[in-house]
Design an enzyme around this catalytic site. Sequence first.
Site, PDB file in Angstrom:
ATOM      1  N   ASN A  93      -0.269  10.472   5.563  1.00 30.15           N
ATOM      2  CA  ASN A  93      -1.518  10.113   6.211  1.00 30.15           C
ATOM      3  C   ASN A  93      -2.595  11.186   6.088  1.00 30.15           C
ATOM      4  O   ASN A  93      -3.781  10.875   6.125  1.00 30.15           O
ATOM      5  CB  ASN A  93      -1.253   9.765   7.682  1.00 30.15           C
ATOM      6  N   THR A 100       1.936  -9.459  11.396  1.00 27.40           N
ATOM      7  CA  THR A 100       2.184  -8.272  10.603  1.00 27.40           C
ATOM      8  C   THR A 100       0.915  -7.817   9.917  1.00 27.40           C
ATOM      9  O   THR A 100      -0.121  -8.455  10.014  1.00 27.40           O
ATOM     10  CB  THR A 100       3.271  -8.547   9.571  1.00 27.40           C
ATOM     11  N   LYS A 109       3.771  -6.981   3.876  1.00 27.12           N
ATOM     12  CA  LYS A 109       3.585  -5.570   3.593  1.00 27.12           C
ATOM     13  C   LYS A 109       3.296  -4.876   4.907  1.00 27.12           C
ATOM     14  O   LYS A 109       2.730  -5.464   5.830  1.00 27.12           O
ATOM     15  CB  LYS A 109       2.464  -5.335   2.579  1.00 27.12           C
ATOM     16  N   THR A 120       0.868  -1.182   0.000  1.00 30.65           N
ATOM     17  CA  THR A 120       0.000   0.000   0.000  1.00 30.65           C
ATOM     18  C   THR A 120       0.908   1.236   0.000  1.00 30.65           C
ATOM     19  O   THR A 120       1.342   1.675  -1.047  1.00 30.65           O
ATOM     20  CB  THR A 120      -0.974  -0.002   1.197  1.00 30.65           C
ATOM     21  N   THR A 151      -7.797  10.606   0.253  1.00 29.04           N
ATOM     22  CA  THR A 151      -8.246  11.510  -0.803  1.00 29.04           C
ATOM     23  C   THR A 151      -7.168  11.763  -1.845  1.00 29.04           C
ATOM     24  O   THR A 151      -7.451  12.367  -2.875  1.00 29.04           O
ATOM     25  CB  THR A 151      -8.677  12.844  -0.192  1.00 29.04           C
ATOM     26  N   GLU A 163       6.098   4.772   7.387  1.00 34.00           N
ATOM     27  CA  GLU A 163       5.704   5.922   6.568  1.00 34.00           C
ATOM     28  C   GLU A 163       6.510   7.167   6.936  1.00 34.00           C
ATOM     29  O   GLU A 163       6.516   7.609   8.086  1.00 34.00           O
ATOM     30  CB  GLU A 163       4.206   6.185   6.734  1.00 34.00           C
TER      31      GLU A 163
END
Length: 414
Positions: free
Chosen positions: A409, A199, A188, A159, A414, A287
């Site tokens: 995030n 995970t 992932k 992702t 969107t 991230e």
Amino acid sequence: MTKEAAFIANGGVTSALGFRAAGVHAGFRKNPQRLDMALVVADEPCACAGTFTQNVFCAAPVQVSKEHLDGVSYGTARAVVVNSGIANAATGEQGREAARAMARITAEEVGCPATEVMVASTGVIGQHLPLEPFETGVPAALDALSRSGGHDAACAIMTTDTHPKEAAVSFAVESYEGCTFTVGGMAKGSGMIMPNMATMISVITTDAPVRSDALHEALVNAVNKSFNKVTVDSDTSTNDTCFLLASGAAALGKPAFQPGSAEFAAFEQALQAVCNNLARQMAADGEGATRLVTVNVAGAASDVDADKAARTVANSPLVKTAITGHDANWGRIAGALGRSGAAFRQEDVSIDIMGLAVCRNGMTVPFDEDEALRRFEDPEIVIDIDLGAGRAATTMWTCDFSHEYITINGDYRT
């Protein structure tokens, strides 16, 4: 006597004998160049075990895979199908029916009962899962299945990951002469990560002969020491799933490894090595992360206290942002320890950052700030803590927080 597990270059989920995989663009994502559906198929029905999120808002595929494993999280499987882009979480009965249809469509193409298909989804929560991509994607994936398809499968489950996460090791045991066994997997995970089972999404395979109940025992033990020791942002996903499949193809006709035996211990060591490697890859790819952070806690009064202390430090936004700023601010670590709930006396605590002593007996220790800045250039930042309260110890893996985490995030849906 066993031969220590050795990592396999470019190894992954199809390194073990008896498995093929593929990753295709099925249409869950708008970009036709992005792979968004993975299929892993065993040559024959094989032992399977799973661990799943303990989030009460668990996703439909989690519920359906539990059903397929008879509610005990182990049984028999022939295939695993995973889509990315849509989580199929918070979708009610319609979502559960979609997850069952996902398994049924795959089963019809593979040629097995739907209950032998494990399902997983990852992506945006609250969106309903369309079935049309499976109707065209599964046949395409089946045509593309190969022993070399593991990498594409690993790419298809991503992702916000910046790269696929794969690992595999091989090992041998003297009692199974002429046999080399393999454990390999893919995972992932980049954000919404503080697993409470496994995970985010992981599929692990082995060609060692292991019964499904013993497989589950080994998986739970490995998960608790690896994936459950990872945190990126303290959030537990609705979709966390880890499957472990055992084909036994490296020792056909030979007896299964028995729990408590040297053979089973060698298998567990190999499984732990793969899970640890994948867990570290996830933490490093958090991230917006710029650094992998390893938090070692020793001298705790109990295993629970060790986990509390390490987890609170690893989750601390102040600690994580200090690392982004290359600031050896040990006071933030001490503050996190103090609110962790772990039992200790501040007068007994020692803290090192990247091998530099910064705190002894709860007091500051002069250190070279320039040397600290130099060490912050390393890709992995190691924090060592001794609570001086006992003999329990643990390790947590996390990452720093940069401005990019907010960007990712803030714009995710969107």
